[in-house]
Motif scaffolding. Structure first.
Motif, PDB file in Angstrom:
ATOM      1  N   VAL A  62       0.851  -1.213   0.068  1.00 24.95           N
ATOM      2  CA  VAL A  62       0.061  -0.142   0.285  1.00 24.95           C
ATOM      3  C   VAL A  62       0.990   0.954  -0.019  1.00 24.95           C
ATOM      4  CG1 VAL A  62      -1.818  -1.775   1.711  1.00 24.95           C
ATOM      5  CG2 VAL A  62      -0.392   0.528   2.353  1.00 24.95           C
ATOM      6  N   SER A  63       0.456   2.532  -0.633  1.00 26.32           N
ATOM      7  CA  SER A  63       0.768   3.678  -0.440  1.00 26.32           C
ATOM      8  C   SER A  63       0.309   4.852   0.021  1.00 26.32           C
ATOM      9  CB  SER A  63       1.108   4.194  -1.581  1.00 26.32           C
ATOM     10  OG  SER A  63       0.402   5.018  -2.106  1.00 26.32           O
ATOM     11  N   ILE A  64       0.497   5.571   1.220  1.00 28.48           N
ATOM     12  CA  ILE A  64       0.080   5.687   1.976  1.00 28.48           C
ATOM     13  C   ILE A  64      -0.152   8.169   1.132  1.00 28.48           C
ATOM     14  CG2 ILE A  64      -0.678   6.928   4.390  1.00 28.48           C
ATOM     15  CD1 ILE A  64       0.381   4.741   5.415  1.00 28.48           C
ATOM     16  N   GLN A  65      -1.595   8.120   0.773  1.00 26.79           N
ATOM     17  CA  GLN A  65      -1.947   8.763   0.224  1.00 26.79           C
ATOM     18  C   GLN A  65      -2.627  10.463   1.682  1.00 26.79           C
ATOM     19  OE1 GLN A  65       0.324  10.240  -1.673  1.00 26.79           O
ATOM     20  NE2 GLN A  65       0.679   8.159  -2.542  1.00 26.79           N
ATOM     21  N   ASN A  66      -2.925  11.428   1.379  1.00 26.30           N
ATOM     22  CA  ASN A  66      -3.535  12.699   1.866  1.00 26.30           C
ATOM     23  C   ASN A  66      -4.513  12.643   1.722  1.00 26.30           C
ATOM     24  OD1 ASN A  66      -4.056  15.325   3.558  1.00 26.30           O
ATOM     25  ND2 ASN A  66      -1.424  15.480   3.369  1.00 26.30           N
ATOM     26  N   HIS A  67      -5.766  12.752   2.859  1.00 30.94           N
ATOM     27  CA  HIS A  67      -6.832  12.439   2.372  1.00 30.94           C
ATOM     28  C   HIS A  67      -7.952  14.265   3.745  1.00 30.94           C
ATOM     29  CE1 HIS A  67     -10.870  11.900   0.573  1.00 30.94           C
ATOM     30  NE2 HIS A  67     -11.404  11.310   1.440  1.00 30.94           N
ATOM     31  N   THR A  68      -6.787  14.743   3.858  1.00 34.09           N
ATOM     32  CA  THR A  68      -7.593  15.805   5.191  1.00 34.09           C
ATOM     33  C   THR A  68      -7.170  16.029   6.281  1.00 34.09           C
ATOM     34  OG1 THR A  68      -9.207  15.862   5.215  1.00 34.09           O
ATOM     35  CG2 THR A  68      -9.037  17.399   3.027  1.00 34.09           C
ATOM     36  N   LEU A  69      -7.131  16.692   7.172  1.00 30.68           N
ATOM     37  CA  LEU A  69      -7.123  16.281   8.999  1.00 30.68           C
ATOM     38  C   LEU A  69      -8.396  16.145   9.497  1.00 30.68           C
ATOM     39  CD1 LEU A  69      -4.931  19.107  10.378  1.00 30.68           C
ATOM     40  CD2 LEU A  69      -4.382  16.708  10.309  1.00 30.68           C
ATOM     41  N   THR A  70      -9.380  16.517   9.156  1.00 34.60           N
ATOM     42  CA  THR A  70     -11.260  16.393   9.398  1.00 34.60           C
ATOM     43  C   THR A  70     -12.186  16.204   8.889  1.00 34.60           C
ATOM     44  OG1 THR A  70     -11.260  19.626   9.320  1.00 34.60           O
ATOM     45  CG2 THR A  70      -9.772  18.616  10.962  1.00 34.60           C
TER      46      THR A  70
END
Ligand SMILES: [Zn+2]
Length: 195
Positions: A62-70
């Motif tokens: 898996v690669s981990i990507q950004n989907h915001t804090l909240t």
């Protein structure tokens, strides 16, 4: 901004968002199936168990990507500064928890404006990823009339469990998805090899 990869090989990309459901059986499935996955994680939905996603990361698939804090579903309603905080703040957390440096941003609900694009750049990410199909419990929802996968399509899934899947498990949903992909003659590739 992209929602597919312009290729002709019969491959598609599987992306999984949010992080609400944390089914241990899914970790084993990832190890067994060895299908590459892109995870777009939101801090508010993973912080009750960061280790779950560390275990997924440790599978090497898996690669981990950004989907915001909240996970604000209406990014365009936020100021430029708040949008930047959502994205840059999550970069810091994902690096702290997983040693990851995400370079792809997925806007919650697919909603963004030009300030989102600017914030993505300011936070040192390289692109924004939308999707062409989304996986429900048994079937995919297609954005095109053909109702078929096309080469390079990006498929959206979510970390969901019995509470969100009318009693079915994450593993059952993913099994349904992999069967659809295989039935249409496609294989799953790692998007980080293409973007
Ligand atoms: Zn989301």
């Amino acid at each position: 901004m992209f929602s597919r990869i312009p290729i002709t090989d019969k491959v598609v990309f599987v992306t999984i968002d949010d992080g609400i459901e944390k089914d241990p059986a899914f970790i084993q499935m990832v190890k067994d199936f060895q299908v590459p996955l892109t995870l777009s994680l939101a801090d508010t939905l993973i912080k009750d168990d960061y280790r779950y996603f560390e275990q997924l990361h440790a599978t090497g698939h898996v690669s981990i990507q950004n989907h915001t804090l909240t996970h604000p579903l209406d990014m365009p309603s936020l100021s430029a500064q708040r949008q930047l905080e959502e994205i840059a703040g999550q970069q810091v957390k994902l690096h702290r928890e997983y040693g990851a440096t995400p370079y792809i941003f997925r806007p919650p609900g697919g909603n963004y404006d030009k300030r989102t694009v600017a914030a993505v750049q300011q936070a040192d990410l390289k692109g924004m990823m939308l999707w062409r199909e989304s996986m429900e419990i048994h079937d995919m929802q297609y954005q095109t009339a053909a109702h078929r996968l096309r080469p390079g399509d990006i498929i959206l899934c979510h970390f969901r469990g019995p509470a969100q899947l009318k009693g079915e498990t994450m593993v059952q949903m993913m099994t349904n998805l992999y069967r659809h992909i295989q039935d249409q003659g496609f294989t799953v590739a790692d998007i980080t090899n293409y973007v």
